[in-house]
Design an enzyme around this catalytic site. Structure first.
Site, PDB file in Angstrom:
ATOM      1  N   HIS A   1       0.815  -1.226   0.000  1.00  0.00           N
ATOM      2  CA  HIS A   1       0.000   0.000   0.000  1.00  0.00           C
ATOM      3  C   HIS A   1       0.847   1.274   0.000  1.00  0.00           C
ATOM      4  O   HIS A   1       0.375   2.318   0.433  1.00  0.00           O
ATOM      5  CB  HIS A   1      -0.962  -0.020   1.196  1.00  0.00           C
ATOM      6  CG  HIS A   1      -1.992  -1.107   1.104  1.00  0.00           C
ATOM      7  ND1 HIS A   1      -2.730  -1.560   2.168  1.00  0.00           N
ATOM      8  CD2 HIS A   1      -2.419  -1.830   0.027  1.00  0.00           C
ATOM      9  CE1 HIS A   1      -3.552  -2.521   1.767  1.00  0.00           C
ATOM     10  NE2 HIS A   1      -3.368  -2.715   0.485  1.00  0.00           N
TER      11      HIS A   1
ATOM     12  N   CYS B   1       3.639  13.644  -7.253  1.00  0.00           N
ATOM     13  CA  CYS B   1       3.012  14.797  -7.887  1.00  0.00           C
ATOM     14  C   CYS B   1       1.807  14.333  -8.703  1.00  0.00           C
ATOM     15  O   CYS B   1       1.898  13.361  -9.461  1.00  0.00           O
ATOM     16  CB  CYS B   1       4.016  15.519  -8.769  1.00  0.00           C
ATOM     17  SG  CYS B   1       3.250  16.885  -9.659  1.00  0.00           S
TER      18      CYS B   1
ATOM     19  N   CYS C   1       4.438  20.493  -5.973  1.00  0.00           N
ATOM     20  CA  CYS C   1       5.615  19.878  -6.600  1.00  0.00           C
ATOM     21  C   CYS C   1       6.690  20.931  -6.860  1.00  0.00           C
ATOM     22  O   CYS C   1       6.392  21.984  -7.441  1.00  0.00           O
ATOM     23  CB  CYS C   1       5.167  19.217  -7.902  1.00  0.00           C
ATOM     24  SG  CYS C   1       6.502  18.489  -8.847  1.00  0.00           S
TER      25      CYS C   1
HETATM   26  P1  OAD Z   1      -7.054  -3.535  10.477  1.00  0.00           P
HETATM   27  O1  OAD Z   1      -7.186  -2.374  11.396  1.00  0.00           O
HETATM   28  O2  OAD Z   1      -8.164  -3.819   9.561  1.00  0.00           O
HETATM   29  O3  OAD Z   1      -6.818  -4.850  11.337  1.00  0.00           O
HETATM   30  C1  OAD Z   1      -5.862  -4.906  12.357  1.00  0.00           C
HETATM   31  C2  OAD Z   1      -5.812  -6.331  12.868  1.00  0.00           C
HETATM   32  O4  OAD Z   1      -4.764  -6.415  13.820  1.00  0.00           O
HETATM   33  C3  OAD Z   1      -7.093  -6.803  13.569  1.00  0.00           C
HETATM   34  O5  OAD Z   1      -7.435  -8.081  13.065  1.00  0.00           O
HETATM   35  C4  OAD Z   1      -6.689  -6.880  15.043  1.00  0.00           C
HETATM   36  O6  OAD Z   1      -7.344  -7.937  15.727  1.00  0.00           O
HETATM   37  C5  OAD Z   1      -5.209  -7.155  14.942  1.00  0.00           C
HETATM   38  N1  OAD Z   1      -4.402  -6.673  16.074  1.00  0.00           N
HETATM   39  C6  OAD Z   1      -4.537  -5.515  16.756  1.00  0.00           C
HETATM   40  N2  OAD Z   1      -3.560  -5.382  17.661  1.00  0.00           N
HETATM   41  C7  OAD Z   1      -2.770  -6.488  17.543  1.00  0.00           C
HETATM   42  C8  OAD Z   1      -1.587  -6.937  18.189  1.00  0.00           C
HETATM   43  N3  OAD Z   1      -1.014  -6.222  19.148  1.00  0.00           N
HETATM   44  N4  OAD Z   1      -1.053  -8.110  17.799  1.00  0.00           N
HETATM   45  C9  OAD Z   1      -1.642  -8.854  16.825  1.00  0.00           C
HETATM   46  N5  OAD Z   1      -2.749  -8.478  16.176  1.00  0.00           N
HETATM   47  C10 OAD Z   1      -3.312  -7.321  16.518  1.00  0.00           C
HETATM   48  O7  OAD Z   1      -5.666  -3.345   9.698  1.00  0.00           O
HETATM   49  P2  OAD Z   1      -5.174  -4.023   8.340  1.00  0.00           P
HETATM   50  O8  OAD Z   1      -5.676  -5.429   8.237  1.00  0.00           O
HETATM   51  O9  OAD Z   1      -3.736  -3.783   8.237  1.00  0.00           O
HETATM   52  O10 OAD Z   1      -5.428   0.186   3.577  1.00  0.00           O
HETATM   53  O11 OAD Z   1      -5.942  -3.142   7.280  1.00  0.00           O
HETATM   54  C11 OAD Z   1      -5.753  -3.407   5.923  1.00  0.00           C
HETATM   55  C12 OAD Z   1      -5.852  -2.127   5.138  1.00  0.00           C
HETATM   56  O12 OAD Z   1      -7.075  -1.450   5.450  1.00  0.00           O
HETATM   57  C13 OAD Z   1      -4.777  -1.107   5.466  1.00  0.00           C
HETATM   58  O13 OAD Z   1      -3.569  -1.336   4.810  1.00  0.00           O
HETATM   59  C14 OAD Z   1      -5.416   0.166   5.008  1.00  0.00           C
HETATM   60  C15 OAD Z   1      -6.799  -0.041   5.609  1.00  0.00           C
HETATM   61  O14 OAD Z   1      -7.818   0.659   5.041  1.00  0.00           O
HETATM   62  C16 OAD Z   1      -5.400   1.334   2.906  1.00  0.00           C
HETATM   63  O15 OAD Z   1      -5.350   2.421   3.457  1.00  0.00           O
HETATM   64  C17 OAD Z   1      -5.444   1.160   1.422  1.00  0.00           C
END
Ligand code: OAD
Length: 240
Positions: free
Chosen positions: A109, A117, A137
């Site tokens: 991501h 820019c 820019c």
């Molecule tokens: P999420 O916020 O959707 O999920 C975070 C996950 O981490 C959850 O399943 C929690 O249970 C887990 N969690 C929290 N604390 C933890 C810890 N200390 N140890 C282990 N697990 C833990 O985040 P992502 O899955 O990364 O994209 O989200 C995916 C994408 O959605 C991101 O990259 C972003 C977002 O919208 C974009 O911005 C394009």
């Protein structure tokens, strides 16, 4: 399993940076909680209100710049040194893996510190630079945007192909701290499973992939990863 794997691929999400004080996206206290992702993280949102979007990303840049990598990030650096081949794939834009010492991170991501820019599409590395609310820019004067992938956009060229190849190849895929609901990133799990690979999930909570993986380790990544490393046989002593 890890000791015998030979090659390991890892997919991380926001949960691995939680112990560094970076909020995750979903759930209570999450970045998207009470905020509509579509009003902040899409090209349409940026076209509609670039100032609001930049304020959000500048706030996140500051938060991340003040944070430090945690024991989970560091354990992955050590794990990489203990296997034949290691590929780290992240959905995170915080660069904490790199600051912990991981090299060659596949950032699905993008990241918060490269900006691009909207006119000439040049990218600039702005690590450590405080940006104005609406940066322009240096080369052509057009508005600059965060170098992250927004909803509805394609992933950076080449990165997805490398990630897909790694999860097909590696004996084990570790899936750490991701809710596994954002695609195509979450699709790497099905690709690994389809190739007959072992998938291990490390997460505080159940996710849509929990029932499909071979093993679930429930808890904090910053505790579980160092413990896994401790249980691997020690590295061979260097010849004296
Ligand atoms: P999420 O916020 O959707 O999920 C975070 C996950 O981490 C959850 O399943 C929690 O249970 C887990 N969690 C929290 N604390 C933890 C810890 N200390 N140890 C282990 N697990 C833990 O985040 P992502 O899955 O990364 O994209 O989200 C995916 C994408 O959605 C991101 O990259 C972003 C977002 O919208 C974009 O911005 C394009």
């Amino acid at each position: 399993m890890l000791a015998q794997a030979g090659e390991i691929a890892v997919l991380t999400g926001a949960g691995i940076s939680a112990e560094s004080g970076i909020p995750t996206f979903r759930g209570l206290g999450g970045l998207w909680n009470g905020r509509a992702p579509l009003s902040l993280a899409t090209p349409e949102a940026f076209a509609h209100d670039p100032q609001l979007v930049w304020e959000f990303y500048n706030w996140r840049r500051e938060l991340v710049a003040q944070a430090e990598p945690n024991a989970g990030h560091r354990a992955l650096v050590a794990l990489a040194g203990r296997v034949d081949r290691f590929t780290l794939i992240t959905q995170n834009v915080d660069r904490l893996h790199q600051r912990a010492g991981s090299g060659d991170v596949l950032e699905l991501h993008g990241n918060l510190f490269e900006v691009r820019c909207t006119g000439c599409h040049r990218t600039f590395d702005q690590t450590g630079i405080t940006l104005p609310a609406l940066p322009h820019c240096e080369a052509c004067g057009h508005l600059v945007r965060p170098g992250v992938v927004w909803f509805g956009e394609t992933l950076p060229p080449g990165i997805w192909e490398s990630a897909e190849a790694a999860v097909r190849r590696a004996g084990i895929l570790l899936v750490i701290g991701t809710s596994a609901v954002v695609f195509p990133a979450a699709g790497l799990v099905a690709i690994a499973r389809g190739a007959g690979r072992t998938v291990i999930e490390i997460n505080l909570e159940a996710t849509p992939i929990s029932d499909e993986v071979d093993l679930v380790l429930r808890g904090q990544a910053a505790e579980i990863l160092p413990e896994l490393l401790n249980r691997l046989s020690p590295p061979p002593l260097a010849a004296t």
